[in-house]
Design a protein around this motif. Structure first.
Motif: not given
Length: 498
Positions: A39-45, A153-163
């Motif tokens: 879910v989170l990577p798709r939400l981030s994109r 969305v905010a959490a996904s940026r840490v979860y995907t490793g970009v922030h």
């Protein structure tokens, strides 16, 4: 030894902060959250360039049942725009920070395209927080729906490793600040003062007892609103009518009930107001049209708002605009308006909008109608208050409209006894003249336009058949018109401000 020498230096504070920030990032990277990988990577994109939030705003505007939903969607997008501008012009350039080492994050979480701008602050988190906060400032209900998505969305940026986590927290704080900064410049509807209006006497009708509601089945969202009315007011009698039968249904309803209810747009409410004033019964307005200016000026945005007023017996008195002769000609009854009466480009706009709205929808039809009216119209010639002149527009509002310009906006006082008269003089470039009037606003004068307040307006020398509009309806004039108002002639159920 001085105690100040024992305090950590700014460099040490920075090092400690970065150490804790990195440790928090690593804990997130090492932890597996069930279902998050899908879910989170798709939400981030999906949130790239604000696309997710534009889609959410469109959905809110389409699915929402009141103007509050549209305002929430618009404020959310506007707050996002402010936050994005701040991030791109100041935020990213103020602190140059490298992105986290993406190898610490499992490959299945990583984004296909890694961002290359400064890591601090997170633009995605700022946009998400700004949109959610802006929406919540206008509608708590929609805010509760959007907030979990924004947090994800905010959490996904840490979860995907970009922030780093601090990037996200700083971005979210900036986004919330942007939404509140916008509110300081453009107040929410809840911040605006309640309209001044004298209280009226009306019976309390709990569950709709002794209330007859007439519904225009072809008006906007009236059919859906009728179902809500039946659920909320089980003792009320609800009658759905075709437009051609509305007058007869309203006359019968006013004779049978202690109050007359109406569900439809401004044109339908206009007809009900004339009947209610004639029979001296209070009016209960349920917004159910494409445009509901009168209901919104009363603070009525939903069916529940009117239900609350009916249950408590809360009501106000409002002025009723009047013009003579009426739509039926010199031998017919007077015409009435709750919002505005106008001649010139606006009646042409209304006719074009009504022609196209069944095919392409109300708002697109309005834009198309405005373009056609400005491109093809010629100024009308009339004798206004004894002086003959060419006019692009004559707007006569029932009470002073707070928003600038010749178009309807919110009114602070619905019983002030005065007409809001705005004139755009004839000449070249009607579009520029109308824009100048919009910028100048009420109570102003110039060679291009004038805006004053009057108790009555006299028009003579009109070409027979000149179209005019009143509360969204179009009729045709004779050679003369007299426009005035009946002070406090109508009693309307209205929720009292808390």
């Amino acid at each position: 030894m001085s105690t100040t020498n024992s305090l950590p230096s700014p460099g040490r504070w920075r090092a400690r902060f970065q150490q804790h920030d990195l440790a928090a990032f690593q804990r997130v990277a090492e932890r597996h959250w069930p279902g998050a990988d899908a879910v989170l990577p798709r939400l981030s994109r999906g949130a790239n360039h604000g696309l997710l939030w534009f889609g959410a705003a469109a959905g809110m505007a389409a699915l929402g049942t009141s103007a509050r939903s549209r305002r929430a969607a618009l404020r959310g997008i506007a707050s996002l725009a402010v936050a994005s501008a701040a991030i791109n012009t100041v935020g990213k350039g103020a602190v140059r920070r490298e992105r986290p080492i993406v190898d610490l994050v499992p490959v299945m979480r990583q984004l296909k395209r890694q961002p290359y701008t400064s890591s601090f602050p997170s633009g995605h988190a700022a946009s998400a927080a700004a949109f959610a906060t802006g929406v919540a400032l206008e509608s708590k209900g929609w805010g509760a729906v959007v907030a979990p998505v924004a947090a994800a969305v905010a959490a996904s940026r840490v979860y995907t490793g970009v922030h780093y986590p601090s990037d996200v927290l700083a971005g979210a704080a900036l986004g919330v600040g942007a939404a509140f900064a916008l509110r300081g410049v453009v107040p929410t509807r809840g911040q605006l003062p309640a309209p001044g209006r004298p209280p009226g006497e009306a019976p309390a009708l709990p569950a709709g007892q002794d209330l007859v509601v007439v519904v225009n089945r072809e008006s906007g969202s009236a059919t859906a609103a009728a179902a809500l009315i039946r659920d909320a007011l089980p003792l009320a009698s609800t009658v759905e009518c075709a437009p051609a039968d509305l007058a007869g249904c309203m006359e019968k309803a006013a004779r049978e009930g202690k109050a007359l209810g109406v569900c439809g747009g401004d044109g339908t409410v206009n007809m009900a107001a004339a009947v209610a004033a004639t029979h001296s019964v209070p009016l209960a307005v349920f917004p159910g049209g494409t445009l509901n200016h009168f209901a919104y000026d009363l603070g009525i945005e939903t069916v529940q708002d009117t239900v609350t007023a009916l249950t408590a017996g809360d009501a106000v008195r409002v002025d009723l605009g009047r013009f003579r002769p009426g739509p039926q000609g010199p031998d017919g009854a007077h015409g009435y308006f709750l919002n505005a009466f106008s001649l010139g480009v606006y009646p042409e706009l209304v006719r074009t909008r009504e022609r196209w709205s069944p095919r392409i929808g109300g708002w697109p039809a309005g834009v198309l109608a405005a373009l056609e009216a400005l491109r093809g119209s010629r100024p009308l010639t009339a004798e206004l208050q004894g002086r003959r002149r060419p006019l692009w527009l004559l707007f006569v509002g029932n009470g002073l409209f707070r928003r600038v310009g010749p178009a309807p906006g919110r009114r602070h006082n619905l019983a002030d006894g005065l007409l809001d008269v705005r004139v755009v003089h004839g000449g070249r470039t009607p579009g520029l003249r109308l824009l100048a009037a919009a910028v100048a606003g009420p109570l102003s004068r110039s060679p291009v336009h004038a805006a004053v307040r009057r108790r009555r307006v006299r028009l003579a020398g009109l070409t027979p058949g000149t179209p005019y509009a009143y509360d969204g309806e179009v009729a045709h004039s004779g050679t003369e018109l007299l426009i005035d108002k009946l002070p406090e002639a109508l009693t309307v159920y209205c929720p009292m401000p808390v």
